[in-house]
Design a protein around this motif. Structure first.
Motif, PDB file in Angstrom:
ATOM      1  N   MET A  18       0.866  -0.914   0.127  1.00  0.00           N
ATOM      2  CA  MET A  18       0.096   0.029   0.013  1.00  0.00           C
ATOM      3  C   MET A  18       0.919   1.310  -0.056  1.00  0.00           C
ATOM      4  O   MET A  18       1.977   1.227  -0.356  1.00  0.00           O
ATOM      5  N   ASP A  19       0.475   2.241   0.499  1.00  0.00           N
ATOM      6  CA  ASP A  19       1.158   3.588   0.031  1.00  0.00           C
ATOM      7  C   ASP A  19       1.636   4.071  -1.099  1.00  0.00           C
ATOM      8  O   ASP A  19       2.481   4.102  -1.549  1.00  0.00           O
ATOM      9  N   SER A  20       0.581   3.944  -2.038  1.00  0.00           N
ATOM     10  CA  SER A  20       0.985   4.521  -3.471  1.00  0.00           C
ATOM     11  C   SER A  20      -0.042   5.404  -4.084  1.00  0.00           C
ATOM     12  O   SER A  20      -1.289   5.330  -3.809  1.00  0.00           O
ATOM     13  N   VAL A  21       0.079   6.041  -5.279  1.00  0.00           N
ATOM     14  CA  VAL A  21      -0.830   6.623  -6.133  1.00  0.00           C
ATOM     15  C   VAL A  21      -0.584   6.005  -7.340  1.00  0.00           C
ATOM     16  O   VAL A  21       0.378   5.974  -7.981  1.00  0.00           O
ATOM     17  N   LEU A  22      -1.790   5.406  -7.747  1.00  0.00           N
ATOM     18  CA  LEU A  22      -1.633   4.579  -9.264  1.00  0.00           C
ATOM     19  C   LEU A  22      -2.129   5.518 -10.145  1.00  0.00           C
ATOM     20  O   LEU A  22      -2.969   6.580 -10.195  1.00  0.00           O
ATOM     21  N   LEU A  23      -1.665   5.612 -11.283  1.00  0.00           N
ATOM     22  CA  LEU A  23      -2.146   6.190 -12.512  1.00  0.00           C
ATOM     23  C   LEU A  23      -3.027   5.619 -13.306  1.00  0.00           C
ATOM     24  O   LEU A  23      -3.078   4.345 -13.756  1.00  0.00           O
ATOM     25  N   GLY A  24      -4.354   6.464 -13.734  1.00  0.00           N
ATOM     26  CA  GLY A  24      -5.202   5.894 -14.706  1.00  0.00           C
ATOM     27  C   GLY A  24      -6.499   6.017 -14.097  1.00  0.00           C
ATOM     28  O   GLY A  24      -6.910   6.931 -13.110  1.00  0.00           O
ATOM     29  N   ASP A  25      -7.615   5.474 -14.738  1.00  0.00           N
ATOM     30  CA  ASP A  25      -9.366   5.669 -14.464  1.00  0.00           C
ATOM     31  C   ASP A  25      -9.341   4.806 -13.413  1.00  0.00           C
ATOM     32  O   ASP A  25      -9.353   3.596 -13.337  1.00  0.00           O
ATOM     33  N   CYS A  26      -9.826   5.526 -12.028  1.00  0.00           N
ATOM     34  CA  CYS A  26     -10.344   4.292 -10.720  1.00  0.00           C
ATOM     35  C   CYS A  26     -11.036   3.390 -11.231  1.00  0.00           C
ATOM     36  O   CYS A  26     -11.388   2.351 -10.307  1.00  0.00           O
ATOM     37  N   ARG A  27     -12.013   3.379 -12.398  1.00  0.00           N
ATOM     38  CA  ARG A  27     -12.952   2.318 -12.493  1.00  0.00           C
ATOM     39  C   ARG A  27     -11.973   1.220 -13.044  1.00  0.00           C
ATOM     40  O   ARG A  27     -12.782   0.074 -12.863  1.00  0.00           O
ATOM     41  N   ALA A  28     -10.821   1.216 -13.356  1.00  0.00           N
ATOM     42  CA  ALA A  28     -10.318   0.102 -14.024  1.00  0.00           C
ATOM     43  C   ALA A  28      -8.897  -0.156 -13.173  1.00  0.00           C
ATOM     44  O   ALA A  28      -8.741  -1.182 -12.859  1.00  0.00           O
ATOM     45  N   HIS A  60       0.092  14.602 -15.396  1.00  0.00           N
ATOM     46  CA  HIS A  60       0.685  15.455 -14.808  1.00  0.00           C
ATOM     47  C   HIS A  60       0.288  15.655 -13.259  1.00  0.00           C
ATOM     48  O   HIS A  60       1.405  15.999 -12.283  1.00  0.00           O
ATOM     49  N   MET A  61      -0.781  15.612 -12.978  1.00  0.00           N
ATOM     50  CA  MET A  61      -1.229  15.688 -11.662  1.00  0.00           C
ATOM     51  C   MET A  61      -0.679  14.345 -10.578  1.00  0.00           C
ATOM     52  O   MET A  61      -0.508  14.283  -9.754  1.00  0.00           O
ATOM     53  N   HIS A  62      -0.698  13.362 -11.409  1.00  0.00           N
ATOM     54  CA  HIS A  62      -0.165  11.999 -10.710  1.00  0.00           C
ATOM     55  C   HIS A  62       1.182  12.159 -10.447  1.00  0.00           C
ATOM     56  O   HIS A  62       1.717  11.803  -9.260  1.00  0.00           O
ATOM     57  N   ALA A  63       1.867  13.018 -11.514  1.00  0.00           N
ATOM     58  CA  ALA A  63       3.474  12.885 -10.912  1.00  0.00           C
ATOM     59  C   ALA A  63       3.579  14.018  -9.882  1.00  0.00           C
ATOM     60  O   ALA A  63       4.422  14.014  -8.843  1.00  0.00           O
ATOM     61  N   THR A  64       2.865  15.051  -9.733  1.00  0.00           N
ATOM     62  CA  THR A  64       2.870  16.159  -8.691  1.00  0.00           C
ATOM     63  C   THR A  64       2.441  15.250  -7.361  1.00  0.00           C
ATOM     64  O   THR A  64       3.076  15.427  -6.440  1.00  0.00           O
ATOM     65  N   ALA A  65       1.465  14.312  -7.418  1.00  0.00           N
ATOM     66  CA  ALA A  65       1.009  13.553  -6.411  1.00  0.00           C
ATOM     67  C   ALA A  65       2.149  12.668  -5.501  1.00  0.00           C
ATOM     68  O   ALA A  65       2.453  12.458  -4.532  1.00  0.00           O
ATOM     69  N   VAL A  66       2.827  11.854  -6.903  1.00  0.00           N
ATOM     70  CA  VAL A  66       3.746  10.993  -6.184  1.00  0.00           C
ATOM     71  C   VAL A  66       5.268  11.932  -5.775  1.00  0.00           C
ATOM     72  O   VAL A  66       5.364  11.590  -4.436  1.00  0.00           O
ATOM     73  N   ALA A  67       5.304  12.938  -6.125  1.00  0.00           N
ATOM     74  CA  ALA A  67       6.380  13.694  -5.620  1.00  0.00           C
ATOM     75  C   ALA A  67       6.057  14.382  -4.407  1.00  0.00           C
ATOM     76  O   ALA A  67       6.863  14.371  -3.361  1.00  0.00           O
ATOM     77  N   ARG A  68       4.810  14.806  -4.271  1.00  0.00           N
ATOM     78  CA  ARG A  68       4.487  15.404  -3.106  1.00  0.00           C
ATOM     79  C   ARG A  68       4.397  14.530  -1.790  1.00  0.00           C
ATOM     80  O   ARG A  68       4.946  14.532  -0.721  1.00  0.00           O
ATOM     81  N   LEU A  69       3.958  13.188  -2.040  1.00  0.00           N
ATOM     82  CA  LEU A  69       3.823  12.073  -1.212  1.00  0.00           C
ATOM     83  C   LEU A  69       5.229  11.789  -0.641  1.00  0.00           C
ATOM     84  O   LEU A  69       5.802  11.478   0.536  1.00  0.00           O
ATOM     85  N   HIS A  82      -1.935   4.241   6.168  1.00  0.00           N
ATOM     86  CA  HIS A  82      -1.418   4.023   4.950  1.00  0.00           C
ATOM     87  C   HIS A  82      -2.276   4.346   3.816  1.00  0.00           C
ATOM     88  O   HIS A  82      -3.527   4.800   4.350  1.00  0.00           O
ATOM     89  N   GLY A  83      -1.984   4.730   2.855  1.00  0.00           N
ATOM     90  CA  GLY A  83      -2.863   5.317   1.600  1.00  0.00           C
ATOM     91  C   GLY A  83      -2.720   4.617   0.576  1.00  0.00           C
ATOM     92  O   GLY A  83      -1.727   4.358  -0.038  1.00  0.00           O
ATOM     93  N   ILE A  84      -3.914   4.510  -0.246  1.00  0.00           N
ATOM     94  CA  ILE A  84      -3.651   4.016  -1.725  1.00  0.00           C
ATOM     95  C   ILE A  84      -4.772   5.140  -2.395  1.00  0.00           C
ATOM     96  O   ILE A  84      -5.747   5.395  -2.175  1.00  0.00           O
ATOM     97  N   GLY A  85      -4.056   5.630  -3.669  1.00  0.00           N
ATOM     98  CA  GLY A  85      -5.001   6.372  -4.425  1.00  0.00           C
ATOM     99  C   GLY A  85      -4.851   6.316  -5.851  1.00  0.00           C
ATOM    100  O   GLY A  85      -4.184   5.183  -6.309  1.00  0.00           O
ATOM    101  N   CYS A  86      -5.440   7.042  -6.668  1.00  0.00           N
ATOM    102  CA  CYS A  86      -5.573   6.835  -8.091  1.00  0.00           C
ATOM    103  C   CYS A  86      -5.928   8.322  -8.661  1.00  0.00           C
ATOM    104  O   CYS A  86      -6.509   9.037  -8.120  1.00  0.00           O
ATOM    105  N   GLU A  87      -5.074   8.692  -9.656  1.00  0.00           N
ATOM    106  CA  GLU A  87      -5.286  10.031 -10.397  1.00  0.00           C
ATOM    107  C   GLU A  87      -5.369   9.605 -11.848  1.00  0.00           C
ATOM    108  O   GLU A  87      -4.342   9.038 -12.388  1.00  0.00           O
ATOM    109  N   LEU A  88      -6.263  10.299 -12.482  1.00  0.00           N
ATOM    110  CA  LEU A  88      -6.235  10.056 -14.113  1.00  0.00           C
ATOM    111  C   LEU A  88      -5.307  10.858 -14.755  1.00  0.00           C
ATOM    112  O   LEU A  88      -4.754  10.521 -15.714  1.00  0.00           O
TER     113      LEU A  88
END
Ligand SMILES: C[S@@+](CC[C@H](N)C(=O)[O-])C[C@H]1O[C@@H](n2cnc3c(N)ncnc32)[C@H](O)[C@@H]1O
Length: 230
Positions: free
Chosen positions: A1-11, A196-205, A187-193
């Motif tokens: 866990m503790d990650s931000v995944l890239l893509g559409d949360c439905r998939a 560029h925002m996913h890259a921001t999220a990964v770097a911030r975390l 812990h955290g698990i997230g997703c961002e479509l």
């Protein structure tokens, strides 16, 4: 866990086992075609066809008898409520966040945010009950055009997620929920479509985790910190 995944949360969460998270705290697009003063917009903010499948996935991922807190846009409350109910949630609380400033104006000055507390099954009341009116703090939107303030998220995580548990955010944006979870010892698990925002999220975390480790005296030695926590 503790990650931000890239893509559409439905998939994207398809590979994540059912009933593996303890709490969902999320801030989906409000379906208002938002554009901030510098022209920044949000993916998925025009139509809500994704709402029911996305919250069905949240429902699948939550353990039995747990909670989801979801912010929502009041102009589309009917669509949000219908999607939450179709996904299997019950409405068990409503949170209001009064602001000390006006975010926009129409026939009134808009000065608050809203979120629903949604239940999967029948969760027990938390040990530490919070009130349903929580003061808002301005986030300055440095990382995201509609960034949620950490000070608003942390009391929700502390009350609704056990220490060491897993917080889910399918609409992670700049990872505010995941940063708040990390600060609360969850812990955290997230997703961002958006890439560029996913890259921001990964770097911030990653920056917050490094800062936390340094402030605890581990200077980036994750293995040593984990040994201590085990
Ligand atoms: C309201 S913003 C969240 C902002 C976040 N709370 C923060 O503080 O940074 C919603 C986010 O969901 C993302 N999004 C929209 N549709 C999505 C989908 N189907 N799957 C994953 N992310 C999505 C958008 O790109 C946007 O960044």
């Amino acid at each position: 866990m503790d990650s931000v995944l890239l893509g559409d949360c439905r998939a994207v969460f398809a590979g994540v086992p059912a009933e593996s998270v303890d709490f969902c705290l999320t801030d989906p697009p409000y379906l208002v075609n938002y554009r901030d003063r510098s022209g920044r917009t949000l993916a998925g903010d025009r139509v809500g066809h994704w709402l029911t499948p996305a919250f069905a996935e949240v429902h699948r991922l939550l353990k039995r008898d747990t909670l989801c807190v979801s912010f929502y846009g009041w102009t589309k409350v009917d669509e949000f409520v219908s999607a939450w109910r179709s996904a299997g949630f019950r409405l068990v609380g409503h949170l209001t966040f009064p602001k000390r400033y006006t975010s926009s104006s129409g026939l009134v000055r808009y000065q608050h945010e809203n979120a629903y507390v949604l239940a999967k099954g029948s969760p027990r009341p938390p040990e530490h009950l919070i009130g349903d009116v929580i003061d808002w703090a301005y986030s300055h939107n440095e990382f995201h055009p509609t960034q949620k303030p950490l000070a608003v998220l942390t009391p929700l995580i502390e009350s609704f997620c056990p220490f060491g548990g897993v917080v889910l955010d399918p609409f992670a944006g700049s990872a505010s929920t995941l940063v708040a979870a990390c600060l609360c010892g969850r812990h955290g698990i997230g997703c961002e479509l958006e890439e560029h925002m996913h890259a921001t999220a990964v770097a911030r975390l990653a920056r917050v985790r490094r800062l936390l480790l340094c402030s605890l005296g581990f200077e980036g030695d994750v293995a040593a910190a984990l040994r201590l926590a085990a």
